[in-house]
Design a protein around this motif. Structure first.
Motif, short mmCIF file in Angstrom:
data_model
loop_
_atom_site.label_atom_id
_atom_site.label_comp_id
_atom_site.label_asym_id
_atom_site.label_seq_id
_atom_site.Cartn_x
_atom_site.Cartn_y
_atom_site.Cartn_z
N ARG A 27 0.86 -1.18 0.00
CA ARG A 27 0.00 0.00 0.00
C ARG A 27 0.90 1.23 0.00
O ARG A 27 1.86 1.31 0.76
N VAL A 28 0.59 2.19 -0.86
CA VAL A 28 1.43 3.39 -0.99
C VAL A 28 1.39 4.22 0.29
O VAL A 28 0.32 4.60 0.76
N ARG A 29 2.56 4.49 0.85
CA ARG A 29 2.68 5.31 2.06
C ARG A 29 2.72 6.79 1.70
O ARG A 29 3.16 7.17 0.63
N ASP A 89 -2.00 5.86 -0.78
CA ASP A 89 -2.98 4.97 -0.18
C ASP A 89 -3.52 3.91 -1.15
O ASP A 89 -4.34 3.07 -0.76
N GLU A 90 -3.05 3.92 -2.40
CA GLU A 90 -3.49 2.88 -3.33
C GLU A 90 -2.86 1.54 -2.95
O GLU A 90 -1.75 1.49 -2.42
N LEU A 112 4.10 -4.04 -11.69
CA LEU A 112 3.35 -3.44 -10.59
C LEU A 112 1.95 -3.20 -11.13
O LEU A 112 1.76 -2.47 -12.10
N LEU A 113 0.96 -3.86 -10.51
CA LEU A 113 -0.40 -3.87 -11.05
C LEU A 113 -1.40 -3.22 -10.10
O LEU A 113 -1.28 -3.34 -8.88
N ARG A 114 -2.41 -2.57 -10.67
CA ARG A 114 -3.48 -1.98 -9.88
C ARG A 114 -4.76 -2.72 -10.24
O ARG A 114 -5.10 -2.83 -11.41
N GLY A 115 -5.43 -3.25 -9.22
CA GLY A 115 -6.67 -3.96 -9.52
C GLY A 115 -6.96 -5.02 -8.50
O GLY A 115 -6.38 -5.05 -7.42
#
Lengths: 171, 171, 171, 171
Positions: A27-29, A89-90, A112-115
């Protein structure tokens, strides 16, 4: 210097099994963003490292293992290509794949994947690779021990595949 | 994925003047090392950024200039090759060279050197490149403004070349 | 300056409910260590931030909420006391407790614990606090909106308490 | 926990000479900002470290000295109070002052200033302190060697005081 460093696709010299992949969620800090409001590009290098460490841990190689073997795997090359902006936060999935393993070098490629954890439809945020060299405590090149080589080529040890990614998908 | 990302030397499409280079000194901070006792590989990406920012500042482009122009230059590709270990408290010279400048992209190549400021004999610690894309505040690609293009192709504005490197050599 | 900044225990002005706590698990990354082989002290500040963000998220306040309210909560004071060394790859529990909430300020206290999730017997690795001030997009102080205040004083929204810590304990 | 950690001014137990101060210049890096457009609060801890290392170096104590003595000085407490926002590319002066030196502990106080090098009129961006403990290679507490103690209490070795700050003021 009249020739530039360029990056291209080339045949992989030694084929590795399809199971040589691990996926891990980060999770992105807040402190990993910059004033553009997006993840700072140096942060991706750190996510790749997290993914690579997880690849090894799931096969039984934690840091103590390397210490006992008296070797380290410092990064000698690293590359990142940014595809989409990621924000604070993603939740992102780091996919780490072993793509080359010689007597002295280990190469991982990352996506690096989003989903929701479906790696065929998920959006590609970034991709890249790192090349690691095996060295002893004295930083002199060493051959990768045969047992470490076998473990790296093996599948994840826990039977349930990608529990974190599944948990993410279930939310 | 049966083809790996590889890096090689290729002809530079558009030649840029020899003056398109800047050198800047950084000192390795304690928090930039890792448990191997050497500079953590992600740190080099940050040194490249410091060198690139300095390249622009010495030509009159500070961050306010970009903000006034309404554009940003996010990194879309970054590569680092590590040659020698660097350690805490060492003084390193970041050499940033503009190697490509198109309507929408800027490419810098970097050499990280250890030594007294003589870039022909100094030891190469690391090298790499970053590719930047020009985007507006909305993160949509934008053409690099002609005045910014001209400044990037120009020499350093202050007549004294590389004062910091000279100061280092004099110690 | 003939008087030093010192830290002591003082009565908490306004009592807050016992449910004003959240626990979250972090794993030490390689790049977060330093050449002493332990977690770099600056890293703890980043763990506290991760814990605080999680405290808010579990009550329904994510970053978008703050953006919609037009406010930010920058850190105006931060303190860390290191008790025990933590090392690469260790799993630590960040316990974030809301200890003060006024019209313009929010104070969190943190305990970083090593162990199986039992916060009474687990080893204390570090402790500290951060004081946050509420400001608008213009960085001018603003009153914390009543709805945000109520959420901060409330319990975690999901019924299952500390799932990550439980999962860790079950391993 | 019904008493909060609070910070106040207290008499300094052992007075130290006025020369126990060093000033050093840092420039804010892009990756040290966050999405609020300001320097991320964890970065100040890193600036304090840079200032402290410089304090020691100017008195002849570099990292090799500590290694030869077989001791380390890990941070056991750190505190930062933020006064003003600092932004990307700003030049800041880190003032590091030795405020306590016992047989096993070293305390530095810091002021981060924005301005031309006049520490009485410059704007205070942040202040804080760090407490360091002397330990051996085994992380067990050790007495600070007498020669190191004497050097820490002494003045800067180079006769010209604060050359960097002067250079900054001259621009």
């Amino acid at each position: 210097m009249n020739r530039a460093l360029v990056l291209s696709r080339a045949p992989v010299p030694n084929e590795l099994p399809a199971h040589c992949v691990s996926r891990h969620v980060v999770r992105v800090r807040f402190g990993e963003t910059d004033l553009m409001g997006i993840v700072h590009h140096g942060t991706y290098i750190s996510y790749f490292e997290v993914g690579r460490v997880e690849y090894m841990r799931r096969r039984g190689l934690d840091y103590n293992s390397w210490t006992e073997l008296g070797i380290h795997l410092p990064v000698v090359e690293a590359f990142v290509r940014y595809r989409k902006t990621a924000r604070f936060d993603e939740v992102l999935c780091v996919e780490s794949r072993l793509t080359e393993l010689t007597r002295v070098k280990v190469r991982f490629e990352y996506r690096l994947l989003r989903g929701a954890g479906d790696t065929t439809t998920d959006e590609l945020v970034a991709e890249g690779f790192t090349l690691l060299a095996c060295v002893g405590d004295d930083h002199v090149p060493r051959r990768i021990p045969p047992n470490a080589d076998a473990i790296l080529r093996g599948p994840e040890l826990n039977s349930e595949v990608f529990p974190e990614v599944k948990a993410l998908a279930a939310r």
